[in-house]
Design an enzyme around this catalytic site. Structure first.
Site, PDB file in Angstrom:
ATOM      1  N   GLU A 125       0.865  -1.188   0.000  1.00 18.21           N
ATOM      2  CA  GLU A 125       0.000   0.000   0.000  1.00 18.21           C
ATOM      3  C   GLU A 125       0.896   1.231   0.000  1.00 18.21           C
ATOM      4  O   GLU A 125       2.046   1.162   0.411  1.00 18.21           O
ATOM      5  CB  GLU A 125      -0.880   0.006   1.252  1.00 18.21           C
ATOM      6  N   LYS A 127       2.819   4.572   0.984  1.00 17.19           N
ATOM      7  CA  LYS A 127       3.277   5.178   2.236  1.00 17.19           C
ATOM      8  C   LYS A 127       2.902   6.650   2.151  1.00 17.19           C
ATOM      9  O   LYS A 127       3.469   7.408   1.363  1.00 17.19           O
ATOM     10  CB  LYS A 127       4.792   5.014   2.386  1.00 17.19           C
ATOM     11  N   ASP A 129       2.599  10.461   2.911  1.00 17.50           N
ATOM     12  CA  ASP A 129       3.532  11.422   3.490  1.00 17.50           C
ATOM     13  C   ASP A 129       2.764  12.455   4.311  1.00 17.50           C
ATOM     14  O   ASP A 129       2.525  13.568   3.871  1.00 17.50           O
ATOM     15  CB  ASP A 129       4.299  12.101   2.343  1.00 17.50           C
ATOM     16  N   TYR A 236      -4.487   2.503   8.504  1.00 20.74           N
ATOM     17  CA  TYR A 236      -3.678   1.399   7.989  1.00 20.74           C
ATOM     18  C   TYR A 236      -3.106   0.479   9.067  1.00 20.74           C
ATOM     19  O   TYR A 236      -2.416  -0.482   8.772  1.00 20.74           O
ATOM     20  CB  TYR A 236      -2.542   1.914   7.093  1.00 20.74           C
ATOM     21  N   LYS A 324      11.035   2.941  -0.570  1.00 17.84           N
ATOM     22  CA  LYS A 324      10.974   4.357  -0.922  1.00 17.84           C
ATOM     23  C   LYS A 324      11.020   4.591  -2.430  1.00 17.84           C
ATOM     24  O   LYS A 324      11.659   3.828  -3.158  1.00 17.84           O
ATOM     25  CB  LYS A 324      12.160   5.094  -0.272  1.00 17.84           C
ATOM     26  N   CYS A 418      27.453  43.597  -0.313  1.00 22.36           N
ATOM     27  CA  CYS A 418      26.036  43.315  -0.084  1.00 22.36           C
ATOM     28  C   CYS A 418      25.199  43.954  -1.194  1.00 22.36           C
ATOM     29  O   CYS A 418      25.323  45.157  -1.446  1.00 22.36           O
ATOM     30  CB  CYS A 418      25.622  43.866   1.281  1.00 22.36           C
ATOM     31  N   CYS A 421      22.952  46.941   0.473  1.00 13.39           N
ATOM     32  CA  CYS A 421      23.452  48.197   1.044  1.00 13.39           C
ATOM     33  C   CYS A 421      24.857  48.532   0.573  1.00 13.39           C
ATOM     34  O   CYS A 421      25.390  49.588   0.913  1.00 13.39           O
ATOM     35  CB  CYS A 421      23.425  48.144   2.574  1.00 13.39           C
ATOM     36  N   CYS A 441      27.102  40.248   5.186  1.00  8.12           N
ATOM     37  CA  CYS A 441      27.162  41.692   4.955  1.00  8.12           C
ATOM     38  C   CYS A 441      27.636  42.343   6.251  1.00  8.12           C
ATOM     39  O   CYS A 441      27.145  42.017   7.327  1.00  8.12           O
ATOM     40  CB  CYS A 441      25.761  42.188   4.596  1.00  8.12           C
ATOM     41  N   CYS A 447      22.166  48.374   6.871  1.00  6.66           N
ATOM     42  CA  CYS A 447      21.683  47.519   5.788  1.00  6.66           C
ATOM     43  C   CYS A 447      20.162  47.368   5.884  1.00  6.66           C
ATOM     44  O   CYS A 447      19.645  46.794   6.842  1.00  6.66           O
ATOM     45  CB  CYS A 447      22.349  46.154   5.853  1.00  6.66           C
TER      46      CYS A 447
HETATM   47  S1  IVH Z   1       2.582   0.942   8.932  1.00  9.08           S
HETATM   48  C1  IVH Z   1       4.449  -0.698  12.960  1.00  9.08           C
HETATM   49  N1  IVH Z   1       1.574   1.926   6.715  1.00  9.08           N
HETATM   50  O1  IVH Z   1       5.389   5.792   7.955  1.00  9.08           O
HETATM   51  C2  IVH Z   1       4.403  -0.054  11.620  1.00  9.08           C
HETATM   52  N2  IVH Z   1       2.956   3.345   8.032  1.00  9.08           N
HETATM   53  O2  IVH Z   1       8.213   5.319   8.573  1.00  9.08           O
HETATM   54  C3  IVH Z   1       3.269   0.861  11.483  1.00  9.08           C
HETATM   55  N3  IVH Z   1       3.175   5.602   7.145  1.00  9.08           N
HETATM   56  O3  IVH Z   1       5.125   6.062  11.434  1.00  9.08           O
HETATM   57  C4  IVH Z   1       3.357   1.708  10.284  1.00  9.08           C
HETATM   58  N4  IVH Z   1       1.894   5.331   5.392  1.00  9.08           N
HETATM   59  O4  IVH Z   1       3.593   7.496   9.948  1.00  9.08           O
HETATM   60  C5  IVH Z   1       2.351   2.163   7.785  1.00  9.08           C
HETATM   61  N5  IVH Z   1       0.559   2.671   4.787  1.00  9.08           N
HETATM   62  C6  IVH Z   1       1.329   2.897   5.832  1.00  9.08           C
HETATM   63  C7  IVH Z   1       1.936   4.157   6.056  1.00  9.08           C
HETATM   64  C8  IVH Z   1       2.745   4.332   7.167  1.00  9.08           C
HETATM   65  C9  IVH Z   1       2.638   6.185   6.065  1.00  9.08           C
HETATM   66  C10 IVH Z   1       4.100   6.298   8.059  1.00  9.08           C
HETATM   67  C11 IVH Z   1       3.725   6.181   9.497  1.00  9.08           C
HETATM   68  C12 IVH Z   1       4.908   5.547  10.169  1.00  9.08           C
HETATM   69  C13 IVH Z   1       5.998   5.882   9.206  1.00  9.08           C
HETATM   70  C14 IVH Z   1       7.139   4.900   9.301  1.00  9.08           C
END
Ligand code: IVH
Length: 707
Positions: A125, A127, A129, A236, A324, A418, A421, A441, A447
């Protein structure tokens, strides 16, 4: 900077670098978690973490008590109540390359001793941000929400989370008595852009990216502000559960959806590393069009009994990993290099780019850091450059294409004066004789750029924080000569209510009001009036003295009690009183550099006049609340030494001061109590010689908690 390979490091170099990394990463953690303003990209942060891990792996005995590898997130801030997580909120290990994913799956198969005929179901799934939150439901009703904090203790943000529409107040269907749902709070791209447009129009803070916007919106003391910010939530994971409704990760996610949560539509099941990587590629293609930021995929083992067996390694589960995405890159043309002058005179080069879309965001500026950086990468105006946006920070130039460059393109020459000034700009010499990286500067007070930036600092959120007087207004009012120094702010009403300049006066549009003061100006003047009463620590911080950040300002406020006292003691030192100087340098947390900076500030008549004029204009700094008087340690002098493992030095100190004790930096006959953690050395010896009370950290905690 050329890094020495880990295999080549001497023990001394390794120890030094670990200390340096611990301090550096702590600063980054603070910037990220407490100030919601990261200083480096995720990728650069990961590089620091990897380096730290590699050095620790080679020299395990050098691993520090405060090693960044043991930390998850950061300490909760003081502003919110604390919530202890019944089940820790951990982090995830990272995979960058496809081989890392293959290794992950192989490692798990081996751990579980699965043979080739046995299936291993996994999930993948995005991740998200954003920032993680834990939501507690009792009998289906939302009762408490918390941030991750340091993984053990988070901040209580229940009131704020109640305003997130994706978070149900009441779960649907049959649910266990206690349910803790974990997931990510985030802001989508469209809402982020609209929020920043509104912020810009109202002179509020502009957020660097959706994650900072989400963090800033969530951690609002005033939850009605959160309500006005469009936040979303994906579920999640889970924490404390009185009963488990399912036996697999995917079935749990299905339950969450039935209970009323949003779960990510790109969630899939997979049976091999190849399938995981396939899905990763598909989502990476869609990344820019998803409408919200993701920085990778998370893979988890589906069966919960397997998860149980796999367990955790220090800060992360063995049964999950984050794969990542590489930072997003694009090429464009460097049109110009602008030089910005900061409040301390630092000249910062900024790349002006031909606008280009990187991962769905139009980029026209990139940071160049300093003159060394430009020279090292040999960046020239007109170059075709590759820029990188790592999701969270200002884009950077990663390389230039020398092949595309005209033969006669001149190398960039960093200004020697600078641009604002005309004063000489130079790199200061450090104490060890090397040159500072920053070009400054030397214009100081003459300034205009420095003066304007100091004003922006003065009104910033952590200093005066005046509604309707943001960074943009300072630029405007400066240009119109309405405000040129801090005290001008407080005389605006007196100077302009009767004869307002055009910007504060109704024009031809509204007949009956023509010429009168605009409502917005009336509001601004009222906000300025209200800001006259200010806590002493904020007042000191607002002055923008070099090396005096918020924490130091608080220390000074506690120690000196008033601005007059701080000033008169500084003047005494300037007149040669060495005793006063020694006393001040003995305050824990105040060092020589800070004292020098304070002296430099108070030595300038202009600065003293500014303070005087502010007080004249009715500014009234308030002493911090009196410390408690009836505790076991009230009036006593405490020294902390060695490593504290359960609280930071700053926390211990704040606690002691709140209980009426004085905290000193060195042991003397005046010391009453020494709190000694592991690694205590000369101070402990001295305390024992003097026959003082010596407490362990646990004894200290007990004392601090009962009184
Ligand atoms: S599972 C015990 N699933 O990523 C593990 N984390 O780097 C529980 N995050 O602290 C995390 N999307 O804030 C999980 N689909 C996802 C996520 C996710 C974002 C974040 C979360 C976590 C951090 C870890």
């Amino acid at each position: 900077m050329q890094q020495i390979a880990v295999s080549e490091l001497t023990e001394q170099q390794a120890a030094d670098e670990l200390a340096q990394l611990a301090a550096e990463m702590q600063a980054h953690d603070r910037a990220y978690y407490e100030n919601d303003a990261p200083l480096i990209s995720d990728a650069d942060y990961d590089a620091l973490r990897q380096r730290n891990l590699a050095i620790e792996a080679r020299f395990p005995h050098l691993k520090r008590a405060d090693s960044p590898s043991d930390k998850v997130g950061s300490k909760p801030s003081q502003a919110f109540g604390k919530v202890e997580h019944k089940v820790a909120m951990l982090s995830l290990g990272n995979a960058f390359a496809a081989e890392d994913v293959v290794d992950f799956v192989a490692r798990i198969r081996k751990f579980l001793s699965l043979d080739d005929s046995q299936e291993l179901a996994m999930t993948a799934e995005p991740k998200i941000d954003g920032l993680s939150a834990s939501l507690r439901y009792e009998n289906g009703v939302f009762v408490q929400g918390a941030t991750r904090g340091d993984g053990q203790i988070g901040e209580d943000i229940t009131a704020n989370l109640k305003h997130v529409p994706d978070i149900p107040q009441q779960l649907s269907g049959a649910v266990p008595e206690v349910v803790e749902i974990r997931g990510e709070v985030y802001m989508d791209h469209a809402d982020f852009a609209a929020l920043n447009a509104r912020q810009k129009a109202s002179g509020g803070k502009i957020f660097a990216n959706p994650r900072n916007a989400a963090a800033g919106s969530l951690r609002q003391i005033d939850a009605t502000v959160t309500a006005s910010r469009p936040l979303r939530f994906f579920a999640y994971a889970w924490g404390d559960m009185s009963a488990m409704p399912a036996t697999t990760q995917s079935a749990m996610i299905a339950c969450f959806s039935q209970w009323g949560f949003q779960t990510n539509p790109a969630f899939v099941q997979a049976n091999s590393a190849a399938q995981l990587i396939d899905h990763w590629r598909t989502i990476e293609q869609q990344r820019a069009s998803l409408g919200y930021d993701i920085d990778g995929m998370v893979y988890k083992i589906d069966r919960l009994d397997y998860q149980q067996r796999l367990g955790f390694v220090s800060r992360a589960p063995r049964w999950a990993i984050a794969h990542k995405f590489p930072a997003e890159q694009a090429t464009t043309i460097l049109r110009a290099i602008d030089i910005q002058v900061g409040r301390t005179g630092a000249l910062t080069p900024v790349a002006k780019l031909q606008p280009v879309t990187v991962g769905g965001v139009v980029v026209s500026n990139a940071t160049l850091h300093n003159s060394d950086e430009i020279a090292r990468k040999d960046i020239r105006v007109g170059d075709r450059v590759t820029i990188q946006r790592a999701g969270d920070v200002i884009p950077q130039i990663v390389r230039v294409s020398v092949a595309d460059r005209a033969a006669d393109a001149p190398a960039y020459e960093f200004p020697t004066h600078c641009p604002e000034c005309g004063s000489v700009a130079q790199r200061e010499l450090r104490e060890d004789g090397t040159q500072d990286i920053v070009t400054r500067c030397t214009g100081g007070l003459i300034c205009p750029a420095q003066a304007r930036e100091r004003l922006k600092h003065f009104v910033s959120r952590r200093a005066y924080d005046i509604d309707g007087l943001g960074q943009k207004q300072i630029d405007d009012y400066w240009a119109l000569a309405l405000i040129r120094s801090p005290q001008d702010i407080f005389t605006l009403k007196q100077r302009y209510s009767d004869n307002p300049p055009d910007i504060w006066r109704y024009g031809s549009g509204s007949k009956d009001k023509i010429g009168t003061l605009k409502d917005s100006a009336v509001k601004l003047f009222a906000a300025i009036d209200a800001a006259r009463i200010i806590d002493l620590d904020r007042f000191i911080f607002a002055l923008g003295i070099r090396h005096i950040g918020e924490t130091s300002a608080r220390l000074l406020a506690r120690h000196f009690g008033s601005i007059e006292n701080l000033q008169s003691q500084m003047m005494a030192i300037l007149q040669g009183d060495m005793l006063v100087r020694a006393e001040i340098e003995a305050i824990d947390g105040v060092g020589n550099i800070m004292v020098e900076a304070l002296l430099g500030f108070f030595a300038e008549a202009h600065n003293r006049q500014t303070i005087e004029a502010l007080l004249q204009a009715g500014v009234t700094p308030q002493a911090l609340p009196e410390a408690a008087q009836d505790t076991a340690i009230a009036g006593k002098t405490i020294v902390f030494t060695g490593t504290l493992e359960k609280m930071t030095r700053a926390e211990a100190k704040a606690r002691a001061e709140a209980m009426g004790a004085k905290v000193a930096g060195s042991v003397s006959a005046k010391t009453d109590i020494l709190v000694a953690g592991p690694g205590a050395g000369s101070k402990l010896k001295k305390a024992e010689e003097l026959g003082l009370d010596v407490l362990s950290e646990d004894q200290w905690i007990e004392m601090a908690a009962i009184s």
